[in-house]
Motif scaffolding. Structure first.
Motif, PDB file in Angstrom:
ATOM      1  N   GLY A   1       0.822  -1.213   0.000  1.00  9.95           N
ATOM      2  CA  GLY A   1       0.000   0.000   0.000  1.00  9.95           C
ATOM      3  C   GLY A   1       0.850   1.256   0.000  1.00  9.95           C
ATOM      4  N   ALA A   2       2.030   1.159   0.633  1.00 10.30           N
ATOM      5  CA  ALA A   2       2.910   2.327   0.719  1.00 10.30           C
ATOM      6  C   ALA A   2       3.613   2.626  -0.595  1.00 10.30           C
ATOM      7  CB  ALA A   2       3.963   2.107   1.813  1.00 10.30           C
ATOM      8  N   LEU A   3       3.658   1.657  -1.502  1.00  9.68           N
ATOM      9  CA  LEU A   3       4.512   1.818  -2.683  1.00  9.68           C
ATOM     10  C   LEU A   3       4.121   3.044  -3.511  1.00  9.68           C
ATOM     11  CD1 LEU A   3       6.944   0.552  -4.067  1.00  9.68           C
ATOM     12  CD2 LEU A   3       5.375  -0.847  -5.416  1.00  9.68           C
ATOM     13  N   ALA A   4       2.816   3.273  -3.673  1.00  9.83           N
ATOM     14  CA  ALA A   4       2.378   4.437  -4.452  1.00  9.83           C
ATOM     15  C   ALA A   4       2.799   5.735  -3.763  1.00  9.83           C
ATOM     16  CB  ALA A   4       0.860   4.400  -4.651  1.00  9.83           C
ATOM     17  N   LEU A   5       2.853   5.704  -2.433  1.00  3.66           N
ATOM     18  CA  LEU A   5       3.329   6.885  -1.693  1.00  3.66           C
ATOM     19  C   LEU A   5       4.832   7.066  -1.892  1.00  3.66           C
ATOM     20  CD1 LEU A   5       1.414   6.200   1.667  1.00  3.66           C
ATOM     21  CD2 LEU A   5       0.735   7.768  -0.170  1.00  3.66           C
ATOM     22  N   VAL A   6       5.556   5.952  -1.845  1.00  3.49           N
ATOM     23  CA  VAL A   6       7.012   5.990  -2.034  1.00  3.49           C
ATOM     24  C   VAL A   6       7.345   6.572  -3.405  1.00  3.49           C
ATOM     25  CG1 VAL A   6       9.062   4.538  -2.334  1.00  3.49           C
ATOM     26  CG2 VAL A   6       7.453   4.066  -0.465  1.00  3.49           C
ATOM     27  N   LEU A   7       6.587   6.158  -4.390  1.00  4.77           N
ATOM     28  CA  LEU A   7       6.866   6.588  -5.757  1.00  4.77           C
ATOM     29  C   LEU A   7       6.284   7.960  -6.066  1.00  4.77           C
ATOM     30  CD1 LEU A   7       6.234   3.207  -7.611  1.00  4.77           C
ATOM     31  CD2 LEU A   7       8.429   4.240  -6.986  1.00  4.77           C
TER      32      LEU A   7
ATOM     33  N   PRO B   1      -9.017 -14.382  -6.998  1.00  3.52           N
ATOM     34  CA  PRO B   1      -8.458 -13.083  -6.593  1.00  3.52           C
ATOM     35  C   PRO B   1      -8.451 -12.121  -7.771  1.00  3.52           C
ATOM     36  CG  PRO B   1      -6.971 -14.889  -6.021  1.00  3.52           C
ATOM     37  CD  PRO B   1      -8.037 -15.474  -6.887  1.00  3.52           C
ATOM     38  N   GLN B   2      -8.614 -10.821  -7.465  1.00  6.63           N
ATOM     39  CA  GLN B   2      -8.637  -9.817  -8.534  1.00  6.63           C
ATOM     40  C   GLN B   2      -7.277  -9.669  -9.189  1.00  6.63           C
ATOM     41  OE1 GLN B   2     -10.264  -6.075  -7.407  1.00  6.63           O
ATOM     42  NE2 GLN B   2     -11.980  -6.982  -6.320  1.00  6.63           N
ATOM     43  N   ALA B   3      -6.237  -9.723  -8.408  1.00  3.25           N
ATOM     44  CA  ALA B   3      -4.885  -9.575  -8.943  1.00  3.25           C
ATOM     45  C   ALA B   3      -4.014 -10.628  -8.292  1.00  3.25           C
ATOM     46  CB  ALA B   3      -4.336  -8.183  -8.652  1.00  3.25           C
ATOM     47  N   ARG B   4      -3.053 -11.094  -9.009  1.00  2.23           N
ATOM     48  CA  ARG B   4      -2.191 -12.128  -8.436  1.00  2.23           C
ATOM     49  C   ARG B   4      -0.773 -11.919  -8.948  1.00  2.23           C
ATOM     50  NH1 ARG B   4      -4.301 -18.111  -7.217  1.00  2.23           N
ATOM     51  NH2 ARG B   4      -2.415 -18.948  -6.294  1.00  2.23           N
ATOM     52  N   GLY B   5       0.142 -12.097  -8.090  1.00  3.44           N
ATOM     53  CA  GLY B   5       1.533 -11.866  -8.472  1.00  3.44           C
ATOM     54  C   GLY B   5       1.857 -10.411  -8.249  1.00  3.44           C
ATOM     55  N   TYR B   6       3.101 -10.111  -8.131  1.00  4.08           N
ATOM     56  CA  TYR B   6       3.522  -8.778  -7.711  1.00  4.08           C
ATOM     57  C   TYR B   6       4.892  -8.497  -8.271  1.00  4.08           C
ATOM     58  CZ  TYR B   6       4.971  -5.027  -4.575  1.00  4.08           C
ATOM     59  OH  TYR B   6       5.424  -3.859  -4.062  1.00  4.08           O
ATOM     60  N   GLN B   7       5.088  -7.302  -8.757  1.00  6.13           N
ATOM     61  CA  GLN B   7       6.415  -6.876  -9.174  1.00  6.13           C
ATOM     62  C   GLN B   7       6.868  -5.790  -8.206  1.00  6.13           C
ATOM     63  OE1 GLN B   7       8.227  -8.223 -11.422  1.00  6.13           O
ATOM     64  NE2 GLN B   7       6.837  -9.313 -12.764  1.00  6.13           N
ATOM     65  N   HIS B   8       8.015  -6.011  -7.581  1.00  4.64           N
ATOM     66  CA  HIS B   8       8.527  -5.000  -6.665  1.00  4.64           C
ATOM     67  C   HIS B   8       8.939  -3.744  -7.422  1.00  4.64           C
ATOM     68  CE1 HIS B   8       9.091  -7.886  -3.328  1.00  4.64           C
ATOM     69  NE2 HIS B   8       9.242  -8.728  -4.317  1.00  4.64           N
ATOM     70  N   PHE B   9       8.581  -2.609  -6.920  1.00 10.24           N
ATOM     71  CA  PHE B   9       8.992  -1.308  -7.434  1.00 10.24           C
ATOM     72  C   PHE B   9       8.831  -1.184  -8.941  1.00 10.24           C
ATOM     73  CE2 PHE B   9      12.462   1.531  -8.985  1.00 10.24           C
ATOM     74  CZ  PHE B   9      11.745   2.688  -8.792  1.00 10.24           C
ATOM     75  N   GLY B  10       9.803  -1.597  -9.718  1.00  9.10           N
ATOM     76  CA  GLY B  10       9.744  -1.442 -11.172  1.00  9.10           C
ATOM     77  C   GLY B  10       9.065  -2.628 -11.820  1.00  9.10           C
ATOM     78  N   SER B  11       8.513  -2.425 -12.996  1.00  8.37           N
ATOM     79  CA  SER B  11       7.751  -3.502 -13.626  1.00  8.37           C
ATOM     80  C   SER B  11       8.645  -4.658 -14.054  1.00  8.37           C
ATOM     81  CB  SER B  11       7.009  -2.963 -14.851  1.00  8.37           C
ATOM     82  OG  SER B  11       7.954  -2.429 -15.774  1.00  8.37           O
ATOM     83  N   ASP B  12       9.948  -4.379 -14.237  1.00  9.86           N
ATOM     84  CA  ASP B  12      10.871  -5.437 -14.638  1.00  9.86           C
ATOM     85  C   ASP B  12      11.513  -6.136 -13.444  1.00  9.86           C
ATOM     86  OD1 ASP B  12      10.550  -5.361 -17.289  1.00  9.86           O
ATOM     87  OD2 ASP B  12      12.354  -4.206 -17.714  1.00  9.86           O
ATOM     88  N   GLY B  13      11.186  -5.688 -12.271  1.00  6.13           N
ATOM     89  CA  GLY B  13      11.872  -6.197 -11.085  1.00  6.13           C
ATOM     90  C   GLY B  13      11.650  -7.684 -10.901  1.00  6.13           C
TER      91      GLY B  13
END
Lengths: 322, 322
Positions: free
Chosen positions: B166-172, B309-321
């Motif tokens: 949840g914080a990631l959008a704030l971080v970015l 689930p609505q979304a599954r899987g996660y990319q840290h920070f950058g989309s290529d991470g």
């Protein structure tokens, strides 16, 4: 499954194929688990290699992996430790199958040569670089540090010096040489042979040791400082290979031996009573000087007079490297 | 002395200031030496963070160091290991004193919080990245792996989920929020608290464990696969923080908890008889589901019906991470 998950599986397969003395749990969990026999200590060392700084970005991936692991394991040899395993943190711009296959092949070759097992790691996308952390074991109190050299000890090295530094111009394509000269030098550069057996043989005998990575003068300076002694090096006793002498002549070869880098041979201080026994067992022990009271490193000519080295200090590969 | 030698001295000073249980020899020789009490195993984990992939290149260096070490130590917590030390391989474009001072300060803060000591490392010039290797110890046979979950066990987590994601959008800087919402979320992102105490408390009780880094669904998939079982997650039981609910609403908060990442809280399977005792001791143990025969992870609504689930899987920070 993402391409980086595939990479991890590639290395995981290579790791599982190897023997696992000391490894209770390898790749695939949050941590690997290592076992240590009672009365032993764990030796740990970390090295990073960055493309464009420590190696050319276009380096052959098989040779790169082989060299990177050999250089790292050499730190275990320098402590008199027996290898257990290593972790690999590999950052690379993308997943090219041919590059990865060759890299994993070189890693596996050196891992088998050194009897060391890949126990974990991390794979990231980014500018090409490698960080290896190696693990070994050594009986309590027998690790070879830099701090124990005593006045009167001999200063010894584990083989012919300067070949790695001499090869650098060939690696970079700045110089050409006939195969009979180039091949042995390039082999020393790309396939360092960590002196693990010699390191174990020196336990309880050598008073200080390290592996030569920045050139004999600079590395002897580390022993002198840590031990609080002076090291004298007799220039005429430096062991030099026929290939290096053929490539650079006597003066150039000596400069590589003294101030070049990338030897990954052991330098150590040894009470004289151990010399004959080690040599009789077949270990490559070359006396190049002695320990005296004082500080720093002094180079001597054949008359025992001090010489100022022509070049001192060494930058690996790129001028900004460290 | 080159600037990178100065950097090494900076970190060496920080390392020596700390206590050294288990560390026989720290920074400055070819290897560090660790001691392991009889009957214990060494837990080892390596993580790399690359600028522009895992964190913004302009990230505050104090927060970056703190987060990097916390994330790495969390892998020790996940094994039920007690921390001993860590190595840091730091690659950076140049030596800026203010950046380094702040980075070393953040590293030291988290090292003290986790009672873990810097035992070695390497500093290189190159694109900004960090590789940390952490070391811990755990009694033989008591390490928490991913492989022991049994049918009938409860599925539990160590705290409120989704705050890091949840914080990631704030971080970015992609989203703004009032301080009372933003601050607790940003604290969870930049200052993860490895659940070392909980990990130790779970020794001999939890049948499988890991730390949640890629989101509950994905990480539970690892336990299910390693243990050969199915994990059922009851969506209504997910613990969610007031700050995350205020920022994203119930549906968005659930998505972060299930499919976000960067929680660095423990997820574990627990025989029901241990639940009350752990909770009575004050450990944060939240039941979110159970282990059944089968394979994979299934999300259930309040009626016990499967949900996609609505979304599954996660990319840290950058989309290529990765």
């Amino acid at each position: 499954m993402g391409e980086f998950e595939l990479i991890r599986r590639y290395f995981a397969a290579a790791a599982c194929a190897q023997a696992g003395a000391g490894v209770a749990l390898g790749i695939g969990d949050d941590c690997a688990l290592l076992e240590l026999p009672a009365g032993e200590q764990l030796a740990v060392s970390t090295d990073t290699l960055v493309a464009g700084v420590h190696f050319p970005a276009a380096a052959d991936p098989f040779l790169l992996a082989q060299r990177a692991l050999g250089v790292s394991v050499s730190d275990l040899a320098a402590m008199g430790a027996s290898p257990i395993g290593f972790t690999l943190a590999l950052t690379l711009p993308g997943a090219e199958a041919a590059w990865l296959q060759a890299f994993a092949g070189g890693l596996d070759r050196m891992a088998q040569d050194c009897a060391v097992r890949l126990i974990g790691g991390d794979t990231s996308r980014g500018p090409l670089s490698l960080t290896l952390t190696v693990f070994g074991r050594v009986p309590h109190g027998l690790a070879l540090t830099r701090a124990g050299a005593r006045v009167g000890d001999l200063l010894c090295v584990g083989g012919e010096l300067g070949d790695g530094a001499g090869a650098l111009a060939l690696v970079l394509g700045q110089r050409q040489a006939p195969a009979e000269i180039a091949e042995p030098l390039l082999a020393r550069y790309w396939s360092p042979r960590p002196q693990l057996g010699l390191g174990v043989a020196l336990r309880g005998k050598a008073t200080a040791a390290l592996d030569i990575s920045d050139g004999l003068l600079a590395d002897c300076g580390h022993i002198a400082a840590a031990s609080g002694v002076a090291l004298l090096i007799e220039q005429a006793r430096l062991p030099l290979s026929p290939a290096l002498l053929a490539l650079l002549g006597a003066s150039g070869a000596r400069n590589c031996a003294l101030s070049g880098g990338d030897d990954y041979l052991l330098a150590f201080t040894l009470p004289a009573e151990h010399l004959a026994g080690l040599q009789a067992q077949g270990w490559p022990v070359h006396v190049v000087g002695r320990v005296e009271a004082g500080a720093g490193v002094q180079l001597l000519d054949q008359q025992g007079q001090g010489i100022t080295p022509q070049a001192r200090g060494y930058q690996h590969f790129g001028s900004d490297g460290d």
